[in-house]
Design a protein around this motif. Structure first.
Motif, PDB file in Angstrom:
ATOM      1  N   UNK A  96      13.563  17.136 -17.084  1.00 53.13           N
ATOM      2  CA  UNK A  96      13.921  16.659 -18.414  1.00 53.13           C
ATOM      3  C   UNK A  96      14.173  15.145 -18.485  1.00 53.13           C
ATOM      4  N   UNK A  97      14.738  14.590 -17.379  1.00 50.06           N
ATOM      5  CA  UNK A  97      15.072  13.160 -17.428  1.00 50.06           C
ATOM      6  C   UNK A  97      13.823  12.284 -17.456  1.00 50.06           C
ATOM      7  N   UNK A  98      12.688  12.849 -17.035  1.00 48.97           N
ATOM      8  CA  UNK A  98      11.459  12.059 -16.947  1.00 48.97           C
ATOM      9  C   UNK A  98      10.763  12.024 -18.311  1.00 48.97           C
ATOM     10  N   UNK A  99      11.380  11.294 -19.238  1.00 45.26           N
ATOM     11  CA  UNK A  99      10.795  11.175 -20.573  1.00 45.26           C
ATOM     12  C   UNK A  99       9.705  10.112 -20.535  1.00 45.26           C
ATOM     13  N   UNK A 100       8.933  10.045 -21.615  1.00 44.12           N
ATOM     14  CA  UNK A 100       7.878   9.041 -21.702  1.00 44.12           C
ATOM     15  C   UNK A 100       8.476   7.646 -21.550  1.00 44.12           C
ATOM     16  N   UNK A 101       9.671   7.464 -22.107  1.00 46.39           N
ATOM     17  CA  UNK A 101      10.317   6.152 -22.051  1.00 46.39           C
ATOM     18  C   UNK A 101      10.636   5.768 -20.604  1.00 46.39           C
ATOM     19  N   UNK A 102      11.172   6.726 -19.835  1.00 47.94           N
ATOM     20  CA  UNK A 102      11.515   6.460 -18.441  1.00 47.94           C
ATOM     21  C   UNK A 102      10.248   6.136 -17.651  1.00 47.94           C
ATOM     22  N   UNK A 103       9.209   6.936 -17.866  1.00 45.73           N
ATOM     23  CA  UNK A 103       7.945   6.715 -17.171  1.00 45.73           C
ATOM     24  C   UNK A 103       7.394   5.328 -17.520  1.00 45.73           C
ATOM     25  N   UNK A 104       7.404   5.012 -18.814  1.00 45.11           N
ATOM     26  CA  UNK A 104       6.855   3.730 -19.261  1.00 45.11           C
ATOM     27  C   UNK A 104       7.654   2.569 -18.675  1.00 45.11           C
ATOM     28  N   UNK A 105       8.979   2.689 -18.689  1.00 41.66           N
ATOM     29  CA  UNK A 105       9.802   1.597 -18.166  1.00 41.66           C
ATOM     30  C   UNK A 105       9.575   1.395 -16.668  1.00 41.66           C
ATOM     31  N   UNK A 106       9.458   2.479 -15.923  1.00 38.34           N
ATOM     32  CA  UNK A 106       9.204   2.352 -14.484  1.00 38.34           C
ATOM     33  C   UNK A 106       7.823   1.734 -14.242  1.00 38.34           C
ATOM     34  N   UNK A 107       6.866   2.181 -15.030  1.00 36.19           N
ATOM     35  CA  UNK A 107       5.497   1.655 -14.905  1.00 36.19           C
ATOM     36  C   UNK A 107       5.505   0.137 -15.146  1.00 36.19           C
ATOM     37  N   UNK A 108       6.286  -0.278 -16.127  1.00 35.65           N
ATOM     38  CA  UNK A 108       6.382  -1.705 -16.459  1.00 35.65           C
ATOM     39  C   UNK A 108       7.121  -2.457 -15.345  1.00 35.65           C
ATOM     40  N   UNK A 109       8.170  -1.834 -14.803  1.00 36.24           N
ATOM     41  CA  UNK A 109       8.917  -2.467 -13.706  1.00 36.24           C
ATOM     42  C   UNK A 109       7.972  -2.753 -12.533  1.00 36.24           C
ATOM     43  N   UNK A 110       7.172  -1.750 -12.159  1.00 37.61           N
ATOM     44  CA  UNK A 110       6.229  -1.946 -11.058  1.00 37.61           C
ATOM     45  C   UNK A 110       5.171  -2.985 -11.433  1.00 37.61           C
ATOM     46  N   UNK A 123       0.812  -1.217   0.000  1.00 35.90           N
ATOM     47  CA  UNK A 123       0.000   0.000   0.000  1.00 35.90           C
ATOM     48  C   UNK A 123       0.846   1.267   0.000  1.00 35.90           C
ATOM     49  N   UNK A 124       2.052   1.154   0.550  1.00 43.68           N
ATOM     50  CA  UNK A 124       2.881   2.363   0.632  1.00 43.68           C
ATOM     51  C   UNK A 124       3.892   2.474  -0.489  1.00 43.68           C
ATOM     52  N   UNK A 125       4.448   1.339  -0.928  1.00 43.34           N
ATOM     53  CA  UNK A 125       5.557   1.455  -1.885  1.00 43.34           C
ATOM     54  C   UNK A 125       5.225   0.947  -3.274  1.00 43.34           C
ATOM     55  N   UNK A 126       4.083   0.293  -3.451  1.00 41.88           N
ATOM     56  CA  UNK A 126       3.787  -0.233  -4.789  1.00 41.88           C
ATOM     57  C   UNK A 126       2.616   0.523  -5.435  1.00 41.88           C
ATOM     58  N   UNK A 127       1.504   0.597  -4.715  1.00 36.04           N
ATOM     59  CA  UNK A 127       0.338   1.279  -5.303  1.00 36.04           C
ATOM     60  C   UNK A 127       0.595   2.765  -5.600  1.00 36.04           C
ATOM     61  N   UNK A 128       1.091   3.556  -4.622  1.00 40.78           N
ATOM     62  CA  UNK A 128       1.206   4.994  -4.921  1.00 40.78           C
ATOM     63  C   UNK A 128       2.119   5.306  -6.110  1.00 40.78           C
ATOM     64  N   UNK A 129       3.352   4.743  -6.146  1.00 44.70           N
ATOM     65  CA  UNK A 129       4.168   5.093  -7.321  1.00 44.70           C
ATOM     66  C   UNK A 129       3.559   4.593  -8.620  1.00 44.70           C
ATOM     67  N   UNK A 130       2.929   3.417  -8.592  1.00 44.95           N
ATOM     68  CA  UNK A 130       2.363   2.884  -9.828  1.00 44.95           C
ATOM     69  C   UNK A 130       1.222   3.763 -10.323  1.00 44.95           C
ATOM     70  N   UNK A 131       0.431   4.270  -9.383  1.00 42.16           N
ATOM     71  CA  UNK A 131      -0.681   5.145  -9.779  1.00 42.16           C
ATOM     72  C   UNK A 131      -0.147   6.463 -10.323  1.00 42.16           C
ATOM     73  N   UNK A 132       0.846   7.018  -9.639  1.00 45.85           N
ATOM     74  CA  UNK A 132       1.432   8.281 -10.103  1.00 45.85           C
ATOM     75  C   UNK A 132       2.044   8.087 -11.496  1.00 45.85           C
ATOM     76  N   UNK A 133       2.772   6.986 -11.670  1.00 44.52           N
ATOM     77  CA  UNK A 133       3.389   6.721 -12.982  1.00 44.52           C
ATOM     78  C   UNK A 133       2.317   6.562 -14.060  1.00 44.52           C
TER      79      UNK A 133
END
Lengths: 535, 200
Positions: free
Chosen positions: B147-161, B121-131
């Motif tokens: 600038x570093x937060x490109x669509x690719x970075x966001x997408x990759x993090x979203x996929x990691x979660x 609830x604290x470390x998985x849901x919130x970042x995944x929702x924000x991403x």
């Protein structure tokens, strides 16, 4: 039973439903978009008042030369000459970089060079009667009856000089035909422009892939703007013209700048017309598509293929030119293609393609161009021209281009591409002598030739912007959002469904597989152990 | 044995709606990533977005429910018997040992579950929702993003979660079989009732 929890659950459910419905109805929100076109932007050629030129005595003369004819035009149309001489249609030279232009050091990988006026075949498309010597030929762009005016004037004059009755009668016929053409004047129509622009690269559809004679009376399926059943535009509808200066890309000068990217509703005196002028910056019913338009040029989705009707030239090999049959040059036409040759002694070997999928690149409206004096580096690709753009740059979008490859001659000592003289009695097309062609061609553009040559492959790109198809023929999601989709090679852009991260994806899949294996083993152990206990 | 209402109607609705949403999000999400084709790319995107937003609404209600009912206290972590619980899953369970912790209406979760669900609830849901929201509204938010937060970075993090969610999902489903009988836990989550041993 817990009444409160039922109530909460119902409230929650209905709120979820509201969320779902509101998202789904995002599509309908903009459905009154049909009126998004600026209404006053349709046809305009008919606004111009027609003057009946057949009334003018000055045009009834027996012109002995083209120059004489033009001087007659200029008696009324004063000042036009000054405007015209500033226009690129006359100068054949870039205003911002004097090395660029057909009358300068620009080379391409079709017929290579116009040789500063020496290559007469190329200069057929110059707007002068005799290249840049003498007067402009107004008829080229303004006569609504195309014909070979020079030939008509020469023939009629010659026959009149002979003076016998039969010759005079024939001359009178030619004069009448000429007069009809001279007085049938109007704003340029598609055939005026197309006479040169549809034949770039030496023949119909050869060079551009989005400009050919199929655009004359084109169906709406091929071009919604130019079709008589569509918007029935003239070329000038978008290539707006002020004082004979015609809007459009000129080598490294973009057709329009971001300041010109505004809707006609915003500014109905906008001097440059582009997609946004009529369609606005948010033309779609779906927000996601409008978002796409921030990164992707309209053309990318709305011109799904090049050369839909007539095949365009995709590959050209000059190195095979010069073969003879029975001591004579020959042509081999390809069956099923609109008058396209697979081999011509004068030009070499051709590959033609229909329905070509364009190359896609970041583009800010500018091009880098190689010139005949630029050195080539062995082992490195030779880009005759190349679209310029910065990934995600303010003015850059991903746009479609026609790619063309050519094996063309270069100077193996000076390491520059060579500009052969092709037409005229001394040119390659008559003599089939490369040495002579290079010596004369290089001389005409003021550059040296070492005497040693070979052939090398080069690449060029042409922007794709004509032949916009109806909306239902635009690309769909999966054309790009799939493995090796259309934009797979475009740099610095993440395309969901195509681009992933190999390491991340493999790591993730292994993690999930390992977890499945782990719980399976755990379960199996439990099963075996419980059997043992019972047994 | 005592029959107890373990999970209220809202809790069960919340659990199954969220389960359905997570599974649907995982399937459509990996389709969008290009792993396979099931709904078709455009439908997958649409379903993913609608499900995502719906789940956010559901979570807002669940948070409200947890605080108004005081159920949030169930997630307060404890180290008491935590090691015992871990050892049970590693060793005891194979020997047929009894669960080291007692379960009742006010202690639904064992110490390991408390820790895992709290982490979730604290470390998985919130970042995944924000991403997810960053991904969805990327073109509106871009001017405000570093600038570093490109669509690719966001997408990759979203996929990691998403992979971590999938990892959790597998373990979670398996763990339901570790109750009194294999189906005890699932039945309880469906009917709400569970038979508990009298606690002396």
């Amino acid at each position: 039973m817990n009444f409160k929890s039922i109530k909460t659950a119902i409230t929650c459910l209905s709120l979820m439903a509201v969320a779902v419905v509101s998202m789904a109805s995002e599509h309908d929100e903009h459905s009154s978009h049909e009126a998004k076109y600026a209404p006053a932007t349709k046809k305009h050629s008919k606004i111009l008042a027609k003057v009946d030129h057949s009334q003018f005595k000055i045009l009834k003369q027996k012109f002995k030369s083209g120059d004489e004819l033009t001087k007659a035009c200029l008696t009324c149309h004063t000042n036009v000459n000054d405007d015209m001489h500033k226009s690129m249609h006359w100068t054949w030279q870039s205003k911002t970089n004097p090395d660029l232009g057909k009358d300068s050091l620009t080379i391409n990988n079709y017929c290579i060079s116009a040789g500063s006026g020496t290559d007469k075949a190329c200069y057929d498309c110059h707007i002068g009667w005799d290249g840049k010597n003498g007067e402009i030929n107004c008829l080229k762009c303004h006569s609504q009856t195309l014909m070979n005016w020079q030939e008509a004037i020469d023939d009629a004059t010659a026959m009149e000089e002979e003076g016998d009755e039969e010759s005079l009668e024939m001359a009178a016929e030619v004069r009448e035909e000429l007069h009809d053409s001279v007085v049938n004047i109007g704003a340029p129509n598609i055939e005026n422009c197309g006479d040169c622009h549809f034949n770039g690269g030496g023949g119909d559809a050869t060079k551009h892939g989005d400009l050919d004679t199929s655009l004359i009376n084109v169906s709406k399926e091929v071009d919604v703007h130019m079709s008589p059943d569509g918007q029935d535009f003239t070329c000038q509808r978008c290539h707006t013209t002020v004082d004979h200066q015609i809007a459009g890309r000129k080598y490294n000068d973009p057709a329009s700048l971001p300041k010109d990217h505004k809707s006609l509703i915003e500014d109905d005196h906008a001097s440059k017309i582009n997609c946004i002028s009529c369609h606005s910056e948010r033309p779609h019913d779906i927000k996601r598509l409008d978002d796409h338009a921030k990164t992707i040029a309209c053309q990318t989705c709305h011109i799904p293929s090049l050369a839909p009707i007539y095949a365009t030239n995709t590959k050209w090999d000059w190195s095979t030119a010069g073969k003879m049959k029975d001591g004579k040059p020959y042509k081999e036409y390809i069956k099923g293609l609109h008058h396209k040759a697979g081999y011509k002694s004068i030009k070499g070997t051709f590959t033609w393609k229909k329905d070509v999928i364009p190359d896609y690149m970041w583009y800010d409206g500018r091009f880098s161009n190689m010139t005949a004096k630029d050195k080539i580096v062995p082992g490195q690709p030779i880009y005759i021209n190349r679209p310029l753009g910065t990934p995600h740059g303010k003015n850059s979008k991903i746009a479609p281009f026609k790619h063309h490859r050519t094996n063309q001659p270069y100077d193996t000592v000076n390491m520059t591409l060579l500009a052969p003289l092709l037409s005229t009695p001394e040119g390659y097309w008559t003599k089939f002598d490369w040495q002579k062609a290079f010596t004369l061609g290089q001389k005409s553009i003021g550059l040296p030739y070492s005497g040693k040559f070979d052939f090398t492959w080069t690449d060029s790109w042409y922007p794709t912007t004509h032949m916009v198809r109806p909306a239902d023929q635009a690309l769909s999601c999966i054309d790009c959002h799939a493995k090796d989709g259309r934009l797979t090679n475009v740099s610095d852009v993440y395309i969901p469904g195509d681009h992933g991260n190999k390491y991340l994806d493999i790591f993730g899949i292994l993690l999930v597989l390992a977890t499945i294996l782990g719980v399976a083993l755990h379960g199996l152990m439990r099963f075996i152990m419980s059997k043992k206990r019972k047994g | 044995m005592q029959r107890v209402l373990m999970y209220t109607r809202f809790e069960r609705f919340w659990h199954w709606a969220q389960a359905f949403a997570i599974i649907l999000l995982t399937i459509t999400g990996f389709e969008v990533r290009g792993f396979f084709s099931l709904f078709g790319f455009d439908q997958a995107v649409r379903i993913h977005e609608i499900t995502g937003i719906s789940m956010i609404v559901l979570i807002v209600f669940a948070i409200f429910w947890h605080f108004t009912t005081g159920e949030w206290k169930q997630y307060v972590p404890t180290h008491k018997k935590l090691i015992d619980q871990v050892l049970y899953y590693m060793i005891g369970i194979f020997k047929g040992d009894k669960h080291p912790t007692h379960k009742d209406r006010n202690t639904k979760l064992n110490p390991l579950q408390r820790l895992v669900y709290l982490a979730l609830k604290l470390t998985l849901f919130p970042p995944q929702i924000v991403l997810g929201l960053l991904y969805m509204f990327y073109y509106d938010l871009r001017p405000m993003l570093p600038e570093f937060l490109t669509l690719e970075v966001i997408a990759n993090l979203h996929v990691l979660f998403a992979f971590i969610f999938a990892h959790f999902l597998v373990i979670h489903v398996y763990m339901t079989t570790t109750g009194e009988t294999i189906t005890t836990n699932v039945k309880a989550m469906i009917t709400g009732y569970e038979d508990l041993e009298e606690h002396s």
